[in-house]
Write a protein that holds these residues in place. Structure first.
Motif: not given
Ligand SMILES: Nc1ncnc2c1ncn2[C@@H]1O[C@H](COP(=O)(O)OP(=O)(O)OP(=O)(O)O)[C@@H](O)[C@H]1O
Ligand SMILES: Nc1ccn([C@H]2C[C@H](O)[C@@H](COP(=O)(O)O)O2)c(=O)n1
Length: 245
Positions: A18-20, A166, A211
């Motif tokens: 969700k963040s990225s 990561e 995805l």
């Molecule tokens: N299909 C995808 N959709 C979104 N992110 C993906 C996908 N595949 C790989 N990633 C990667 O997953 C990783 C986790 O993403 P992110 O940090 O945005 O998650 P998050 O939900 O915000 O987690 P948190 O709540 O722990 O901070 C990132 O390195 C992102 O690039």
């Protein structure tokens, strides 16, 4: 900037992306970006820095009210500062990830940070045309009236794999232990105060397990562009031959 202010609310479990994805969507649409998890992390950092016992509910709640916090809302420079100290990197460390739930499950803390989040959303709508705001309770509690509400999910296996990818250095066993704590244990604790595994009524679920990152971003853009795309101006009516028959 869209013609009228817009709020895009995105929730999801840890590692769902969700963040990225939110950052990329904000960048594409020229909107501000608000990472509410960073606010909980900054509070955890500040408490640890000052030696505040995270299990002392009243002391942590008071720290939340006193927190001298700056959260950057530019998707390309979302810096976080506490009392002038740049903690953007520090709040991502494992020592914060492993302890932040103690702060985030404090209900008085949540009340204060939600108040600040709503204030920020209002000012970003007024000054920047809108915001993509992400967290755990944005679609349900912080901004239930958002223009778009999306729950980004992914299977536990996919989320563990994304987090592990990561990490650098250490053994495969160490990676497994770290990712399990950051994903499974943390979600279990955080889910005691927010519901982010199933979309609430009116919230659109987006399963990104299969995805690519780019496809996830495009899927969110597809969900919101109906609202954001410039509406074609009404054309002057020119009767065609059919209408005269
Ligand atoms: N299909 C995808 N959709 C979104 N992110 C993906 C996908 N595949 C790989 N990633 C990667 O997953 C990783 C986790 O993403 P992110 O940090 O945005 O998650 P998050 O939900 O915000 O987690 P948190 O709540 O722990 O901070 C990132 O390195 C992102 O690039
Ligand atoms: N709206 C929110 C945002 C975050 N949290 C909690 C959940 C996490 O343990 C912590 C850090 O979030 P992350 O940076 O990993 O997204 O904050 C929450 O309870 N509500």
């Amino acid at each position: 900037m869209p013609a009228s202010p817009i709020t895009i609310a995105i929730d999801g479990p840890s590692g769902s992306g969700k963040s990225s994805v939110s950052k990329a969507v904000a960048r594409t649409l020229g909107l501000a970006y608000l990472d509410t998890g960073a606010m909980y992390r900054a509070l955890a950092w500040w408490c640890l820095e000052r030696g505040t016992d995270l299990t002392d509910q009243a002391a942590v709640a008071q720290a939340a009210r006193d927190l001298p916090l700056h959260v950057g809302t530019d998707p390309d420079a979302a810096d976080v500062r506490v009392d002038g100290t740049d903690v953007t990197e520090a709040i991502r460390q494992t020592r914060i990830s492993s302890q932040v739930s103690a702060v985030a499950t404090n209900l008085d803390v949540r009340a204060e940070l939600r108040r600040r989040q709503r204030e920020l959303i209002d000012s970003l709508r007024a000054e920047r045309g809108g915001v993509v705001v992400e967290g755990r309770d944005i679609t349900t509690v912080v901004a239930p009236d958002a223009d778009h509400r999306i729950l980004v999910t992914a299977s536990e296996q996919a989320r563990l794999a994304r987090r592990a990818a990561e990490l650098h250095g250490g053994t495969a066993e160490e990676h497994l232990a770290a990712t399990h704590d950051q994903i499974v244990r943390r979600d279990r604790d955080d889910a005691t105060v927010s519901a982010f595994f199933e979309p609430a009524d009116g919230v659109t679920g987006l399963d990104t397990s299969d995805l690519t990152f780019e496809q996830s971003v495009q899927a969110v853009l597809d969900l919101v562009t109906g609202r954001l795309a410039p509406q074609p101006a009404p054309q002057p009516h020119t009767p065609d031959l059919q209408e005269h028959r």
